[in-house]
Scaffold this active site. Structure first.
Site, PDB file in Angstrom:
ATOM      1  N   ASP A  88      34.571 -35.612  32.490  1.00  0.00           N
ATOM      2  CA  ASP A  88      33.795 -35.677  33.727  1.00  0.00           C
ATOM      3  C   ASP A  88      32.805 -34.529  33.847  1.00  0.00           C
ATOM      4  O   ASP A  88      31.615 -34.751  34.070  1.00  0.00           O
ATOM      5  CB  ASP A  88      34.723 -35.674  34.953  1.00  0.00           C
ATOM      6  CG  ASP A  88      35.336 -37.043  35.211  1.00  0.00           C
ATOM      7  OD1 ASP A  88      34.819 -38.023  34.648  1.00  0.00           O
ATOM      8  OD2 ASP A  88      36.314 -37.120  35.956  1.00  0.00           O
ATOM      9  N   TRP A 102      38.175 -35.778  37.236  1.00  0.00           N
ATOM     10  CA  TRP A 102      38.482 -36.402  38.545  1.00  0.00           C
ATOM     11  C   TRP A 102      39.053 -37.766  38.197  1.00  0.00           C
ATOM     12  O   TRP A 102      38.329 -38.660  37.758  1.00  0.00           O
ATOM     13  CB  TRP A 102      37.209 -36.542  39.375  1.00  0.00           C
ATOM     14  CG  TRP A 102      37.451 -37.151  40.720  1.00  0.00           C
ATOM     15  CD1 TRP A 102      37.944 -38.389  40.996  1.00  0.00           C
ATOM     16  CD2 TRP A 102      37.211 -36.541  41.996  1.00  0.00           C
ATOM     17  NE1 TRP A 102      38.033 -38.599  42.346  1.00  0.00           N
ATOM     18  CE2 TRP A 102      37.583 -37.475  42.990  1.00  0.00           C
ATOM     19  CE3 TRP A 102      36.717 -35.291  42.399  1.00  0.00           C
ATOM     20  CZ2 TRP A 102      37.454 -37.212  44.355  1.00  0.00           C
ATOM     21  CZ3 TRP A 102      36.601 -35.038  43.767  1.00  0.00           C
ATOM     22  CH2 TRP A 102      36.966 -35.986  44.728  1.00  0.00           C
ATOM     23  N   GLU A 103      40.322 -37.928  38.384  1.00  0.00           N
ATOM     24  CA  GLU A 103      41.061 -39.086  37.899  1.00  0.00           C
ATOM     25  C   GLU A 103      41.183 -40.154  38.982  1.00  0.00           C
ATOM     26  O   GLU A 103      41.789 -39.918  40.018  1.00  0.00           O
ATOM     27  CB  GLU A 103      42.417 -38.526  37.498  1.00  0.00           C
ATOM     28  CG  GLU A 103      43.346 -39.272  36.601  1.00  0.00           C
ATOM     29  CD  GLU A 103      42.739 -40.191  35.595  1.00  0.00           C
ATOM     30  OE1 GLU A 103      42.667 -41.388  35.923  1.00  0.00           O
ATOM     31  OE2 GLU A 103      42.380 -39.781  34.498  1.00  0.00           O
TER      32      GLU A 103
END
Lengths: 201, 201
Positions: A88, A102-103
Site C-alpha cells: 500500500d 491498510w487491510e
DNA sequence: TATGGATCCATA
DNA sequence: TATGGATCCATA
C-alpha cells in the site's frame, strides 16, 4: 476516521527510538484522520450489517501519504522465493524501508499481511511495518469476513515470540466517526461470490 | 494421492523423538495415499485450469484418520481470546494433542492455518501440527487462488524463527497421481457447474 | 503468469 | 453470533 487502538508487537532497536520513527507514526496518524465518507472530515457509515463494500475506503489515506512523499502501490519482494507484490505505502527512512498495509480483505489476508511484515524484517528488506484494519464493531457493517482487530489479536503472541532485535511491527485498529442512516452504502465490487448474491434479483 | 514434499519447520523436544510421533506421521501418510478421484486407488484429475472444485478432495483422508481413532472436525481454542473453530483432525498422544489441517481454502487461509498451529504450540494447547496443501502444479487445476506449497514456502522462515523448544510444525505438499482428460471435473460449491452456467443468463 | 484482494457460503 | 472456508476479480 478515528484510531481505536494502536499496539506494537515488536519495537526494538535504534529505529524504534529515532525521530524518524515518530515522524512516520505521525504521518500515518494524520493520514488515517483524513479518511472520510459522506462528510468532509468525518467517516459516517450507514449501519447496515454487511451492507458496505470496502474498495474506496483507504483512498484518502493513500493520497495523504503520497503527498507526504511516500511511495504507493510499490511492488516489492520481502522474502527469498517470493515474487514482488504491491504494498500500500512505503517510506524510505535512513534505517530502511517502512511498510504500511491498510487491510480490507478477508481476515485470512490479515494473517498474510502480518506474516509478510515479519518475514520482511527478518530478511532485512524492511525496518518495520504497520497493519491497519477495522475494529470488529466497524467491520460488521462491511463485507462479510473482512479482517478486524479483535479476530487477529489472539495471534499477536506469535509475532512477539519471533527473535527480532531491530525492527517495528505495529497494528492499528480504525473505526468510523459516526453512524448515519442517510449515508450512501459504500459500493461493492463483483469479486468472489458476489455474483451469487446477484442471483437474488 | 501422492506426497510431493514433506518438511518440518520445527521438530524439537521429546515428542518429536518418540515412537508416537512416527505413528502419527505414518497414519497421515497412509491417509493421504487413500485420497482418490475417478479411480479406486489413484487421484486422477482432469487437467482443466481452475476447472476443479475442492470440497470433496479431502473426504477419504478424513475418513481414514477417523477409522484410526482420530477425532475429526473437533472445535477447539488454540489461543486465549479465540473462539473455538473446527480442526480437520486431531490425535490425542501422551505428549498432547496433534492437529492436522488439510487446507483447500484461499492461500491466505494457509497463513492462518500455520499461524494457528504456531500459536497453539506456544500456548501449549497442542504438541504439534501439520499443514497439508497442494503443490502449485496441482493447484492450477483447482479453484483459483487455493493455497499451494510454493507460495507459502517463502514464509517458512517466520516459523523457524519462533522460540519453540518442544513441538512439531510440518508441511506436506500433495499432488495428483495422474492426469485424465476423461475424468469428471470435481464439482464446485453445492451445485457444481450447473450454477455457473445459470449465471450466464 | 503471479500476487493481493473482495465477496458471499456453510455450519455450529 | 462466530469461524473457517470456497470462489472469482483486478491488475501488473
Amino acid at each position: 476516521m478515528k484510531i481505536a487502538t494502536e499496539l506494537f508487537l515488536i519495537k526494538e532497536g535504534v529505529f524504534s527510538h529515532s525521530a524518524e520513527f515518530l515522524i512516520v507514526m505521525n504521518e500515518v496518524n494524520e493520514a488515517i484522520k483524513c479518511v472520510s465518507w459522506n462528510e468532509k472530515d468525518k467517516f459516517c457509515i450507514n449501519p447496515v450489517q454487511k451492507g458496505n463494500g470496502v474498495v474506496p475506503i483507504k483512498n484518502n489515506f493513500i493520497k495523504y501519504l503520497k503527498d507526504k512523499g511516500w511511495k504507493t502501490e510499490t511492488r516489492m519482494t520481502l522474502a527469498l522465493g517470493m515474487n514482488p507484490g504491491p504494498i500500500d505505502a512505503i517510506k524510505e527512512t535512513s534505517f530502511g524501508i517502512f511498510a504500511v498495509e491498510w487491510e480490507t480483505g478477508n481476515i485470512s489476508s490479515s494473517h498474510r499481511a502480518l506474516n509478510k511484515i515479519g518475514v520482511g524484517i527478518l530478511q532485512k528488506e524492511i525496518i518495520g511495518g504497520l497493519l491497519i484494519l477495522p475494529t470488529k464493531k466497524f467491520s460488521k457493517f462491511l463485507t462479510d469476513r473482512v479482517g478486524n482487530y479483535e479476530e487477529i489479536s489472539p495471534y499477536f503472541i506469535l509475532y512477539q515470540s519471533i527473535n527480532i532485535i531491530d525492527g517495528v511491527i505495529g497494528v492499528i485498529a480504525v473505526e468510523y466517526d459516526d453512524l448515519d442512516k442517510e449515508a450512501p452504502l459504500i459500493p461493492k465490487g463483483k469479486d468472489g461470490n458476489a455474483k451469487k448474491g446477484m442471483l437474488l434479483f
